[in-house]
Design an enzyme around this catalytic site. Structure first.
Site, PDB file in Angstrom:
ATOM      1  N   CYS A 119     -77.042  68.291  45.623  1.00 30.18           N
ATOM      2  CA  CYS A 119     -75.871  68.870  45.068  1.00 30.18           C
ATOM      3  C   CYS A 119     -75.979  70.714  45.563  1.00 30.18           C
ATOM      4  O   CYS A 119     -75.137  70.872  46.229  1.00 30.18           O
ATOM      5  CB  CYS A 119     -75.470  68.781  43.891  1.00 30.18           C
ATOM      6  SG  CYS A 119     -76.879  68.744  42.648  1.00 30.18           S
ATOM      7  N   HIS A 171     -72.547  75.483  40.438  1.00 30.94           N
ATOM      8  CA  HIS A 171     -73.995  74.957  40.850  1.00 30.94           C
ATOM      9  C   HIS A 171     -74.714  75.824  41.521  1.00 30.94           C
ATOM     10  O   HIS A 171     -75.788  75.591  42.402  1.00 30.94           O
ATOM     11  CB  HIS A 171     -73.743  73.405  41.239  1.00 30.94           C
ATOM     12  CG  HIS A 171     -74.747  72.537  40.771  1.00 30.94           C
ATOM     13  ND1 HIS A 171     -75.372  72.884  39.707  1.00 30.94           N
ATOM     14  CD2 HIS A 171     -75.122  71.435  41.070  1.00 30.94           C
ATOM     15  CE1 HIS A 171     -76.314  71.771  39.497  1.00 30.94           C
ATOM     16  NE2 HIS A 171     -76.042  70.822  40.267  1.00 30.94           N
TER      17      HIS A 171
END
EC number: 3.1.6.4
Length: 522
Positions: A78, A141
């Site tokens: 990710c 993130h």
């Protein structure tokens, strides 16, 4: 170096895409909507062959636009893939990797010390040159410490979380992950933003949808070009859906989440039409990495015919669903065989805005507008990195593996399986196997599942290597890795006291600062 305006290029684009210039000067550049899913696989959409056909809105989006069957992420995990999208650069250039081990995947859990460096130029920063207002909805993130927040890197608005929605935690050993509105937290997952792990019920996708719809309406009313980065995470374990969608899919809870996402995308596209701005809004749908087969079938998706999934550099970990939609510009019902990359969204978005990419650094993304508007194909390599290691490369139909590895025997024996039911002898290895002298080569057209490597004695193998070898050599000789950001962890930097916590009475006491080397098992 700041992006350089290219008004001439924008006017040429309008001519090519059959849009009128108008009589009062240059038109407003198109709005840009990037829909980034989390752990959604290539095989999760009806248009890619998913048999239950539960994605009518995404299937219609593909029918009205262009489908990319050969679209890749820049990393099978990710955080690095998200950095690649917003910088247009391989994660190894921006520092989104670790040197704590060879070929180890790393990301940004809440104990990570690093994040997106200030030296990196992100897409929303550059779009300001063309007057865009930018918002990210969902998962960031790229670092949760204050210096890494999205509003420090070009976004004007943010609603979402800095980390994944893991939990719940006891707020003693670990804090629950905060949810932000712009610069301050407005609650935490499993508290103000509940997720029921037993039933899978959570209203987050509906909240993220409303944030997107409200932003679009406000920008349209203000006549400002906008960039919306809708980065939701419902298909990342623990998978969730809102009550109206729970139990509605033939595919279980994961399918419920996919159905809600499909419904939400349909509502976003419907609003663009209702506001009469569909023909001035470029929309692209894709995912950050392949489906997490370790969580399948209840909490994970499908990678179609491809080998393995998230965490690996086999096709199932790197090849993504991808749809481009721009009514009146991208011809409807097109399928392109262009090799595309998530990094191309950076360069393509700048081109849409009439801007050039920065010239003071290597940019890996291509401008896909000639492909989408004119059907032009560009020969280019796809590099498959896992951490600090180039694992494989695809050029044309041929993929060469220089290293193979799924995960360790120790993990595998404990039930951690990134390739369930897909053991391919000598390919899906549980030790790191080097093939740099004699790469494993597959023809992805005949063998998309990477099950039958070409014979090293064949003329086809030698011809493929003759094409691939100089491309890899040139890439490696020119590569300048960034300072690794994912080496150091420290429990004291977790989300104990985010900005705004004092207003909510949500500040927690951090432990003593003890920096240590992050452990990345695979």
């Amino acid at each position: 170096m700041a992006a350089v305006p290219a008004a001439t290029r924008w006017r040429l684009l309008l001519v090519l895409s059959a849009a009128g210039l108008g009589v009062t000067g240059a038109p407003q550049p198109p709005n840009i909507v990037l829909l980034l899913m989390d752990d959604m696989g290539w095989g999760d959409l009806g248009v890619y062959g998913e048999p239950s056909r539960e994605t009518p809105n995404l299937d219609r989006m593909a029918a009205e636009g262009m489908l990319f069957p050969n679209f890749y992420t820049a990393n099978p995990l990710c955080s690095p893939s998200r950095a690649a999208l917003l910088t247009g650069r391989l994660p190894i250039r921006s520092g989104f990797y670790t040197t704590n081990g060879h070929a180890r995947n790393a990301y940004t859990p809440q104990e990570i010390v690093g994040g997106i460096p200030d030296s990196e130029l992100l897409l929303p920063e550059l779009l300001k040159e063309a007057g865009y207002t930018s918002k990210i909805v969902g998962k960031w993130h790229l670092g949760h410490r204050s210096q890494f927040h999205p509003l420090k890197h070009g976004f004007d608005e943010w609603f979402g979380s800095p980390n994944c929605h893991f939990g719940p935690y006891d707020n003693k050993a670990r804090p629950n992950i905060p949810v932000y509105r712009d610069r301050e937290m407005v609650g935490r997952f499993y508290e103000e933003f509940p997720i029921n792990l037993r039933t899978g019920e959570a209203n987050l996708t509906q909240i993220y949808l409303q944030e997107a719809l409200d932003f679009i309406k406000r920008q349209q009313a203000a006549h400002r070009p906008f960039f919306l980065h809708w980065a939701i995470d419902a298909t990342h374990a623990p998978v969730y859906a809102s009550r109206p969608f729970l139990g509605t899919s033939q595919r279980g809870r994961y399918g419920d989440a996919v159905r809600e996402i499909d419904d939400s995308v349909g509502k976003i596209l419907h609003l663009l039409r209702d506001l009469s701005i569909a023909e001035n809004t470029f929309v692209f749908f894709t995912s950050d990495n392949g489906a997490a087969l370790i969580s399948a079938p209840r909490q994970g998706g499908s990678n179609g015919p491809f080998l393995c999934g998230k965490q690996t550099t086999f096709e199932g970990g790197m090849r993504e669903p991808a749809i481009a939609w721009w009514p009146g510009h991208i011809p409807a019902g097109q399928v392109t065989h262009q090799l595309g990359s998530i990094m191309d969204l950076f360069t393509t978005s700048l081109s849409l805005a009439g801007l050039e990419p920065p010239r003071d650094r290597a940019i890996d993304g291509l401008d896909l507008l000639p492909t989408m508007l004119q059907g032009r194909l560009t020969d280019r390599p796809i590099f498959y990195y896992r951490g600090n290691t180039l694992m494989a490369v695809t050029l044309g139909q041929y993929k060469a593996h220089f290293w193979t590895w799924t995960n360790s025997w120790e993990e595998f024996r404990q039930g951690v399986d990134f390739c369930p039911g897909q053991n391919v002898s000598g390919v899906t290895t549980h030790s790191q196997e080097e093939h740099t002298k004699l790469p494993l080569v597959f023809h992805l057209g005949r063998d998309p599942g990477e099950r039958f490597p070409l014979s090293i004695a064949s003329t086809e193998y030698l011809d493929a290597l003759r094409r691939i070898t100089p491309v890899v050599r040139q890439h490696q000789e020119a590569l300048v890795p960034g300072q690794p950001q994912l080496n150091v962890c420290n429990r004291a930097v977790m989300n104990w006291a985010p900005p705004g916590c004092e207003k909510l009475g949500k500040c927690l006491m951090p432990p003593e600062s003890v920096p240590e080397k992050c452990s990345w098992p695979h």
